[in-house]
Design a protein around this motif. Structure first.
Motif, mmCIF file in Angstrom:
data_model
loop_
_atom_site.group_PDB
_atom_site.id
_atom_site.type_symbol
_atom_site.label_atom_id
_atom_site.label_comp_id
_atom_site.label_asym_id
_atom_site.label_seq_id
_atom_site.Cartn_x
_atom_site.Cartn_y
_atom_site.Cartn_z
ATOM 1 N N ILE A 90 -15.380 1.106 81.759
ATOM 2 C CA ILE A 90 -16.524 1.153 82.324
ATOM 3 C C ILE A 90 -17.369 2.282 82.288
ATOM 4 O O ILE A 90 -18.584 2.665 81.913
ATOM 5 C CB ILE A 90 -16.815 0.355 83.511
ATOM 6 C CG1 ILE A 90 -16.346 -1.057 83.721
ATOM 7 C CG2 ILE A 90 -18.173 0.557 84.466
ATOM 8 C CD1 ILE A 90 -16.186 -1.579 85.033
ATOM 9 N N ALA A 91 -16.681 3.373 82.701
ATOM 10 C CA ALA A 91 -17.331 4.576 82.873
ATOM 11 C C ALA A 91 -17.480 5.092 81.234
ATOM 12 O O ALA A 91 -18.748 5.767 80.961
ATOM 13 C CB ALA A 91 -16.142 5.719 83.312
ATOM 14 N N ARG A 149 -9.922 9.050 80.443
ATOM 15 C CA ARG A 149 -8.623 9.200 81.350
ATOM 16 C C ARG A 149 -7.965 10.353 81.256
ATOM 17 O O ARG A 149 -7.561 11.345 81.962
ATOM 18 C CB ARG A 149 -7.988 7.940 81.685
ATOM 19 C CG ARG A 149 -7.111 8.158 83.011
ATOM 20 C CD ARG A 149 -5.956 7.385 82.891
ATOM 21 N NE ARG A 149 -5.493 7.863 84.382
ATOM 22 C CZ ARG A 149 -4.756 7.231 85.170
ATOM 23 N NH1 ARG A 149 -4.529 5.817 85.074
ATOM 24 N NH2 ARG A 149 -4.360 7.727 86.108
ATOM 25 N N TYR A 150 -7.417 10.478 79.744
ATOM 26 C CA TYR A 150 -6.402 11.446 79.567
ATOM 27 C C TYR A 150 -7.042 12.720 79.480
ATOM 28 O O TYR A 150 -6.604 13.964 79.836
ATOM 29 C CB TYR A 150 -5.810 11.101 78.221
ATOM 30 C CG TYR A 150 -4.291 10.252 78.325
ATOM 31 C CD1 TYR A 150 -4.597 8.883 78.510
ATOM 32 C CD2 TYR A 150 -3.444 11.000 77.996
ATOM 33 C CE1 TYR A 150 -3.511 8.363 78.612
ATOM 34 C CE2 TYR A 150 -2.051 10.030 78.207
ATOM 35 C CZ TYR A 150 -2.152 8.870 78.523
ATOM 36 O OH TYR A 150 -0.994 8.191 78.680
ATOM 37 N N ALA A 151 -8.320 13.059 78.979
ATOM 38 C CA ALA A 151 -9.008 14.099 79.185
ATOM 39 C C ALA A 151 -9.454 14.655 80.400
ATOM 40 O O ALA A 151 -9.160 15.647 80.856
ATOM 41 C CB ALA A 151 -10.475 14.013 78.591
ATOM 42 N N SER A 174 -16.167 -3.824 72.145
ATOM 43 C CA SER A 174 -15.571 -4.209 73.420
ATOM 44 C C SER A 174 -14.358 -3.832 73.524
ATOM 45 O O SER A 174 -13.912 -3.311 74.677
ATOM 46 C CB SER A 174 -15.804 -5.730 73.315
ATOM 47 O OG SER A 174 -14.692 -6.219 72.420
ATOM 48 N N TYR A 175 -13.486 -3.587 72.264
ATOM 49 C CA TYR A 175 -12.024 -3.168 72.472
ATOM 50 C C TYR A 175 -12.232 -1.454 72.254
ATOM 51 O O TYR A 175 -11.243 -0.797 72.822
ATOM 52 C CB TYR A 175 -11.033 -3.860 71.797
ATOM 53 C CG TYR A 175 -11.176 -3.472 70.355
ATOM 54 C CD1 TYR A 175 -11.703 -4.211 69.347
ATOM 55 C CD2 TYR A 175 -10.731 -2.515 69.727
ATOM 56 C CE1 TYR A 175 -11.997 -4.084 68.178
ATOM 57 C CE2 TYR A 175 -10.498 -2.223 68.388
ATOM 58 C CZ TYR A 175 -11.097 -3.047 67.630
ATOM 59 O OH TYR A 175 -11.308 -2.740 66.183
ATOM 60 N N TYR A 176 -13.013 -0.981 71.340
ATOM 61 C CA TYR A 176 -13.172 0.314 71.157
ATOM 62 C C TYR A 176 -13.178 1.136 72.338
ATOM 63 O O TYR A 176 -12.727 2.182 72.595
ATOM 64 C CB TYR A 176 -14.028 0.721 70.134
ATOM 65 C CG TYR A 176 -13.792 1.843 69.059
ATOM 66 C CD1 TYR A 176 -13.149 1.826 68.173
ATOM 67 C CD2 TYR A 176 -14.896 2.977 69.749
ATOM 68 C CE1 TYR A 176 -13.105 3.296 67.626
ATOM 69 C CE2 TYR A 176 -14.522 4.136 69.032
ATOM 70 C CZ TYR A 176 -13.962 4.259 67.884
ATOM 71 O OH TYR A 176 -13.883 5.365 67.320
ATOM 72 N N ALA A 177 -14.178 0.861 73.212
ATOM 73 C CA ALA A 177 -14.515 1.363 74.480
ATOM 74 C C ALA A 177 -13.371 1.050 75.470
ATOM 75 O O ALA A 177 -13.185 2.206 76.123
ATOM 76 C CB ALA A 177 -15.467 0.670 74.976
#
Ligand code: PFF
Length: 444
Positions: free
Chosen positions: A145-146, A113-115, A102-105
């Motif tokens: 979510i992505a 996002r940075y990629a 849940s938090y790893y994602a």
């Protein structure tokens, strides 16, 4: 019960790469370099290696023995060898996988996002503010979510078609990128200062229980131990793998990538005199100082940035896949759901459970402490007791495919007598710091 025959890895190499994929992740390329730099440098690296050898490898082999021996997902596997009294431990594993993912994602979502940013625009401007926006709030929820969408799609594809195929393609790629970037970093003018920051030896750290606890929980987290991920992956093995040898390969690759990550990250940062951004906190290191370095590096900054965040993303993805697989395999076995439905429904639930972490990094920190530290330590301690004292003939199981290995009785004795007291001490310190952290959150 599900009537479909149990899935299997197509090749040994596929299994090893998938297990390395589970192990190598944000824990290696983000947590490890920082833990080392903050906790005594080379002394931490030494303690870490010691704990990998003393508890990491024995517990990994214990998970493999249960998984391959039972060919079942965690809850049923523990029941198979230990009776119904051990089912709750399997439930704890599944809960651990659920919470960690849940938090790893969420952090993986930042990486995604940075990629993306590295590809479409590169880095510049106020990167602290950029990070603030990416780290929590609607943006973080969206990228979370992505990322989960990709993870669910791969796990829904099954052991061979999804998990193994992605690992076989992605893991060699990750390895070459990390080695390449570490070599590139060595040519930069700041390399020496970066190495010094990373590895400066502080002998007092070796004698500190706090550092020992950090090194041990980092070893569990990094090797994906204590919540049935390795158990689940090994349940798809056939009989004749040499599991002792494979566990050494997996742990060795995991350490290599973590160590190289430090050799890559710090010279990059120090080359551009951005060390000030580093000392503030761990998170800032990867997501503020490094993009800053990429932004100021001139023409090479762009491709280097793209490669770096791509590698980080690949690591996060193959680890997230294994976390979801623990949950999904348990649902398939216990409720007879088809794989796709299990992956989709659990993926949605885990995504929802991660939203508080995506909205508030303090929540993320607490869930990390509880699931990523505490549950893994409890899980590892219980696994040592289970395989040491409860499971009938674990040595016989491991010996299949590893006939020449002589030290298996030592392994079991170790699980019986050495690992439990050691982990009890670690657990005590881990509980103390968890309580302290939760108190801190409520201002107590
Ligand atoms: N080993 C992963 C990492 O180092 O990032 C994280 C992880 C994956 C922990 C799977 C636990 C797990 F079961």
């Amino acid at each position: 019960m599900n009537d479909a025959p149990r899935e299997q890895w197509a090749s040994r190499m596929g299994f090893v790469l998938a297990a390395v994929g589970s192990a190598v992740g944000l824990g290696n390329m983000w947590r490890f370099p920082y833990f080392a730099a903050e906790n005594g440098g080379a002394a931490f690296v030494f303690l870490y290696l010691l704990m990998v050898a003393l508890v990491g490898l024995p517990i990994m082999l214990a998970e493999f023995a249960i998984g391959r021996g039972s060919k079942k997902s965690p809850i049923q596997a523990l029941e198979y060898f230990g009776g119904p009294a051990w089912k709750p431990l399997g439930v704890l594993f599944v809960l651990g996988g659920f919470l960690i993912l849940s938090y790893y994602a969420v952090v993986a979502g930042w990486t995604l996002r940075y990629a993306w940013q590295a590809v479409v625009a590169g880095f510049g401007g106020d990167l602290g503010a950029f990070f603030g926006q990416a780290a929590s709030g609607p943006d973080a929820v969206g990228w979370h979510i992505a990322f989960m969408l990709v993870t669910v799609t791969i796990v829904a594809g099954g052991i061979r078609g999804g998990i193994e195929r992605s690992a076989v393609i992605l893991m060699p790629l990750l390895f070459f990128i990390v080695v390449g970037l570490a070599i590139f970093a060595a040519t930069l003018p700041g390399a020496g200062a970066g190495y010094a920051f990373y590895l400066k030896m502080d002998f007092s750290a070796i004698l500190s229980f706090r550092v020992l606890t950090e090194a041990t929980s980092q070893a569990f987290f990094s090797l994906s131990l204590g919540m049935g991920a390795m158990l689940t992956y090994s349940s798809y093995l056939s009989r004749d793998d040499n599991m002792p040898r494979e566990s050494v390969i997996i742990a060795g690759s995991d350490f290599l990538i973590a160590f190289l990550a430090g050799l890559m990250v710090f010279p990059l940062i120090f080359a551009l005199g951005l060390a000030g951004d580093v000392s503030e906190d761990q998170i800032g290191a990867l997501f503020i100082a490094l993009p800053g370095a990429f932004g100021e590096m001139g023409a090479v900054g762009r491709p280097v940035g793209i490669l770096f965040f791509f590698a980080l993303l690949v690591g996060a993805l193959t680890s997230a896949i294994s976390l979801l697989e623990v949950v999904v395999s348990a649902i398939i076995d216990n409720w007879s759901w088809p794989r796709r439905r299990a992956a989709l429904v659990m993926g949605v639930l885990i995504t929802l459970a991660g939203i508080p972490s995506a909205l508030n990094t303090n929540v993320l920190g607490v869930v990390d402490q509880i699931a990523g530290n505490l549950i893994l330590a409890v899980g590892a301690l219980s696994l040592a007791i289970f395989v040491g004292w409860v499971m009938p003939d674990p040595i016989g199981e491991v010996r299949k495919g590893a006939e020449g290995v002589r030290w298996l009785p030592v392994w079991r004795a170790f699980l019986r007598y050495a690992v439990p007291p050691l982990l009890t001490v670690i657990l005590y310190f881990s509980v103390r710091s968890t309580i302290g952290m939760i108190r801190g959150l409520f201002g107590g």
